[in-house]
Design a protein around this motif. Structure first.
Motif, mmCIF file in Angstrom:
data_model
loop_
_atom_site.group_PDB
_atom_site.id
_atom_site.type_symbol
_atom_site.label_atom_id
_atom_site.label_comp_id
_atom_site.label_asym_id
_atom_site.label_seq_id
_atom_site.Cartn_x
_atom_site.Cartn_y
_atom_site.Cartn_z
ATOM 1 N N GLY A 158 0.681 -1.235 -0.034
ATOM 2 C CA GLY A 158 0.214 -0.126 0.199
ATOM 3 C C GLY A 158 0.933 1.425 0.318
ATOM 4 N N ASP A 159 2.379 1.177 0.070
ATOM 5 C CA ASP A 159 3.109 2.637 0.538
ATOM 6 C C ASP A 159 3.318 2.612 -1.198
ATOM 7 O OD1 ASP A 159 3.041 1.301 3.224
ATOM 8 O OD2 ASP A 159 5.874 1.385 3.081
ATOM 9 N N ARG A 160 3.317 4.022 -1.321
ATOM 10 C CA ARG A 160 3.268 5.576 -2.510
ATOM 11 C C ARG A 160 4.378 4.927 -2.766
ATOM 12 N NH1 ARG A 160 1.047 9.872 -1.832
ATOM 13 N NH2 ARG A 160 -1.112 8.982 -2.268
ATOM 14 N N VAL A 161 4.897 4.891 -4.160
ATOM 15 C CA VAL A 161 6.041 4.336 -5.077
ATOM 16 C C VAL A 161 5.754 5.337 -6.188
ATOM 17 C CG1 VAL A 161 8.447 3.585 -6.067
ATOM 18 C CG2 VAL A 161 6.571 2.565 -3.578
ATOM 19 N N SER A 162 7.009 5.895 -6.107
ATOM 20 C CA SER A 162 7.142 7.306 -7.504
ATOM 21 C C SER A 162 8.380 6.727 -8.500
ATOM 22 C CB SER A 162 6.503 8.648 -7.521
ATOM 23 O OG SER A 162 5.428 8.839 -7.682
ATOM 24 N N LEU A 163 8.700 6.892 -9.304
ATOM 25 C CA LEU A 163 9.969 5.903 -9.545
ATOM 26 C C LEU A 163 10.052 7.695 -11.167
ATOM 27 C CD1 LEU A 163 8.590 3.082 -9.490
ATOM 28 C CD2 LEU A 163 11.299 2.906 -9.059
ATOM 29 N N ILE A 164 11.148 8.413 -11.226
ATOM 30 C CA ILE A 164 11.019 10.074 -11.988
ATOM 31 C C ILE A 164 12.113 9.521 -12.967
ATOM 32 C CG2 ILE A 164 10.739 12.196 -12.325
ATOM 33 C CD1 ILE A 164 9.310 11.962 -9.613
ATOM 34 N N PRO A 165 12.088 9.036 -13.627
ATOM 35 C CA PRO A 165 13.369 9.124 -14.664
ATOM 36 C C PRO A 165 14.375 10.498 -14.587
ATOM 37 C CG PRO A 165 11.407 7.953 -15.860
ATOM 38 C CD PRO A 165 11.664 9.207 -14.858
ATOM 39 N N LEU A 166 15.564 10.860 -14.427
ATOM 40 C CA LEU A 166 16.814 12.130 -14.490
ATOM 41 C C LEU A 166 18.084 11.759 -15.005
ATOM 42 C CD1 LEU A 166 17.129 12.722 -10.604
ATOM 43 C CD2 LEU A 166 15.091 13.350 -12.356
ATOM 44 N N ALA A 167 17.589 13.010 -16.233
ATOM 45 C CA ALA A 167 19.104 12.847 -17.232
ATOM 46 C C ALA A 167 18.489 11.699 -17.997
ATOM 47 C CB ALA A 167 20.593 12.091 -16.141
ATOM 48 N N GLY A 168 17.360 11.904 -19.279
ATOM 49 C CA GLY A 168 17.213 11.183 -19.793
ATOM 50 C C GLY A 168 16.120 9.906 -19.517
ATOM 51 N N ASP A 169 15.853 9.055 -20.340
ATOM 52 C CA ASP A 169 14.636 7.960 -20.523
ATOM 53 C C ASP A 169 15.488 7.199 -20.120
ATOM 54 O OD1 ASP A 169 13.007 9.397 -22.218
ATOM 55 O OD2 ASP A 169 13.292 8.641 -24.024
ATOM 56 N N ALA A 170 14.836 6.163 -18.814
ATOM 57 C CA ALA A 170 15.283 4.990 -18.137
ATOM 58 C C ALA A 170 15.264 3.839 -18.828
ATOM 59 C CB ALA A 170 14.440 5.426 -17.135
ATOM 60 N N GLU A 171 16.078 2.986 -19.862
ATOM 61 C CA GLU A 171 15.889 2.322 -19.970
ATOM 62 C C GLU A 171 15.797 0.680 -19.394
ATOM 63 O OE1 GLU A 171 14.766 2.327 -23.410
ATOM 64 O OE2 GLU A 171 15.038 4.716 -23.976
#
Length: 211
Positions: A146-159
């Motif tokens: 239930g914990d919220r997790v956000s993943l935000i790419p930095l320095a371009g796309d995350a591949e």
């Protein structure tokens, strides 16, 4: 563990809990006031002292705490200077008080986590039940379903992104830069795995966050 206390809002319970675990305590300018409220002396103070009250400064000087004073007109924030001072010390780094009322400083502070100088180091910003850290290669998120997790790419796309233990899984996928695709995922297990083959991910984990 190296504990850095900055001048933003600090959850006092979290600070009290982390102090016994800290081998080193560094105050970034006004962050010393949070420590003074608990009667805990830092090992070092770094900053221009423009946000430190006179009582706290007198308390530090009276106790002989080393103060690394910088000019007000400088090229780095007090937090960046404190982080730089922590690089020579061994152990994980935890930062409290990195979030403040100024959006510009908050954003800039979060981006400090992505600097290559911290590659391979465990550095996390803590704000009560919220933490922010960087994943390069592989990392783990520990919490409760239930914990919220956000993943935000930095320095371009995350591949080549693989997510396991999250409500929205991914296998060798792509998180585009400047998109909200990775926002508001959530844990479905006590431990989630994040792997990224190319790129840098900023992880923001909020414990007990509502869906």
């Amino acid at each position: 563990m190296i504990l850095i206390v900055a001048g933003g809002a600090v959850d006092r319970e979290a600070l009290h809990r982390m102090i016994p675990q800290a081998r080193w305590i560094i105050a970034a300018d006004g962050g010393a006031a949070h420590l003074r409220a608990l009667g805990v002396l830092p090992h070092r103070v770094v900053g221009d002292l423009d946000s430190m009250d006179a009582e706290t400064q007198s308390w530090l000087e009276g106790a002989g705490v080393p103060i690394e004073r910088h000019p007000v007109d400088k090229d780095a924030t007090d937090l960046e200077l404190a982080l730089e001072g922590a690089r020579a010390l061994e152990g994980p780094v935890r930062v409290l008080g990195a979030w403040g009322s100024r959006l510009d400083q908050t954003v800039a502070s979060l981006l400090l986590l992505a600097h290559p100088r911290w590659a391979g180091r465990d550095v996390r910003f803590i704000d009560g039940q919220r933490e922010a850290f960087i994943v390069r290669g592989e990392g783990w998120i520990e919490g409760a379903p239930g914990d919220r997790v956000s993943l935000i790419p930095l320095a371009g796309d995350a591949e080549g992104v693989t997510l396991e233990g999250l409500f929205y899984p991914l296998h060798e996928g792509r998180l585009p830069f400047a998109s909200t695709l990775g926002v508001s995922n959530r844990l479905v297990a006590p431990r989630a795995r994040v792997r990224v083959r190319h790129g840098v991910l900023l992880v923001i984990h909020e414990q007990g966050a509502p869906d």
